[in-house]
Design an enzyme around this catalytic site. Structure first.
Site, PDB file in Angstrom:
ATOM      1  N   ASP A 179      66.076  88.285 -57.051  1.00  0.00           N
ATOM      2  CA  ASP A 179      65.912  87.408 -55.895  1.00  0.00           C
ATOM      3  C   ASP A 179      66.563  88.066 -54.687  1.00  0.00           C
ATOM      4  O   ASP A 179      67.558  88.792 -54.823  1.00  0.00           O
ATOM      5  CB  ASP A 179      66.536  86.034 -56.143  1.00  0.00           C
TER       6      ASP A 179
ATOM      7  N   GLU B  92      67.618  87.420 -50.326  1.00  0.00           N
ATOM      8  CA  GLU B  92      67.693  86.610 -49.115  1.00  0.00           C
ATOM      9  C   GLU B  92      67.439  87.539 -47.940  1.00  0.00           C
ATOM     10  O   GLU B  92      67.814  88.718 -47.969  1.00  0.00           O
ATOM     11  CB  GLU B  92      69.055  85.926 -48.981  1.00  0.00           C
TER      12      GLU B  92
ATOM     13  N   HIS C  57      70.206  80.319 -46.033  1.00  0.00           N
ATOM     14  CA  HIS C  57      71.193  81.080 -46.812  1.00  0.00           C
ATOM     15  C   HIS C  57      72.617  80.999 -46.272  1.00  0.00           C
ATOM     16  O   HIS C  57      73.579  81.251 -47.011  1.00  0.00           O
ATOM     17  CB  HIS C  57      70.769  82.545 -46.938  1.00  0.00           C
TER      18      HIS C  57
ATOM     19  N   HIS D 159      70.798  78.555 -50.493  1.00  0.00           N
ATOM     20  CA  HIS D 159      70.188  79.606 -51.298  1.00  0.00           C
ATOM     21  C   HIS D 159      71.144  80.791 -51.375  1.00  0.00           C
ATOM     22  O   HIS D 159      71.766  81.176 -50.388  1.00  0.00           O
ATOM     23  CB  HIS D 159      68.872  80.066 -50.661  1.00  0.00           C
TER      24      HIS D 159
ATOM     25  N   ASP E 281      70.327  82.088 -57.385  1.00  0.00           N
ATOM     26  CA  ASP E 281      68.911  81.787 -57.599  1.00  0.00           C
ATOM     27  C   ASP E 281      68.331  82.621 -58.730  1.00  0.00           C
ATOM     28  O   ASP E 281      67.491  82.145 -59.501  1.00  0.00           O
ATOM     29  CB  ASP E 281      68.118  82.021 -56.311  1.00  0.00           C
TER      30      ASP E 281
END
Length: 236
Positions: free
Chosen positions: A7, A9, A57, A152, A157
């Protein structure tokens, strides 16, 4: 099999307009078991985040200002992901950013460093058509606790997605039986010791009824015949 749940960001939604990766989190699975050999880095994206992305985020330019740049972490990332099957939720988004970062450094694309890609969003849409299939929705559906997820975060995540993926794909992975190794009382292996005969135990009437009830529930969920019925239907 080595799998990596990935994952990221980012500063925004589009790498083609200059948005960058500012956090990457990876969780390793080996033969569907979490190994604890995870990978996580905050990255200085060398630009500010869009307001919408920052609200998601919460990673400010000030916080990221002393973090390594992508060029500083790319070699360790390449080594970590090399040859692995990669699991991503909405894979085109993350792969688009990762490939753009590798291209910026004149390296073969991220996609060229890995094996197969599993997109859990595609899987979820096939399994749950017409339903919400965000990561939060899947956590609720499969009983994966995400109560600690306020913003997030790439590693968090990835950890949640690993649990969701294992729940989505749970079941027996192989019908093969591992070879048994006979040992003596002192722990030494004994050669040429035959395996015990396999005993076939047929299902009871109650077990068959329970199995049929489970299949009926699956039929109802998919609004048709579940795949098990197709696999076990008589030929012709």
């Amino acid at each position: 099999m080595r799998q990596i749940v990935v994952d990221t960001e980012t500063t925004g939604l589009n790498p083609r307009t200059g948005d960058r990766i500012l956090e990457i989190g990876c969780v390793e699975l080996h033969n569907r078991m979490l190994t604890g050999n995870n990978y996580h880095r905050y990255i200085n994206p060398e630009r500010d985040s869009d307001e919408g992305a920052l609200n998601v985020h919460g990673l400010t330019t000030e916080f990221l200002s002393d973090k390594p740049k992508f060029a500083d972490i790319v070699e360790e990332l390449r080594e970590y992901i090399a040859g692995a099957e990669v699991i991503i939720h909405n894979a085109p988004f993350d792969l688009g950013f990762l490939n753009a970062e590798f291209k910026r450094l004149n390296l073969p694309s991220f996609s060229e460093h890995i094996g197969n890609v599993i997109d859990t969003l595609v899987q979820a849409k096939e399994m749950h058509p017409g339903k919400r299939n965000s990561l939060d929705a899947l956590c609720d559906r499969y009983g994966v606790s995400n109560s600690h997820r306020k913003l997030h975060g790439a590693l968090l995540d990835a950890e949640l997605l690993a649990d969701v993926y294992l729940s989505m794909t749970r079941g027996q992975n192989s019908l093969s039986m591992e070879e048994e190794v006979a040992v003596s009382a002192d722990g030494e292996a004994l050669d040429n010791v035959p395996l015990a005969d396999i005993i076939f135990q047929p299902a009871s009437a109650d077990e068959l009824a329970e199995h049929e009830a489970t299949l009926a529930g699956l039929d109802k969920a998919v609004k048709g015949a579940c795949i098990w019925r197709a696999l076990t239907a008589p030929a012709g």
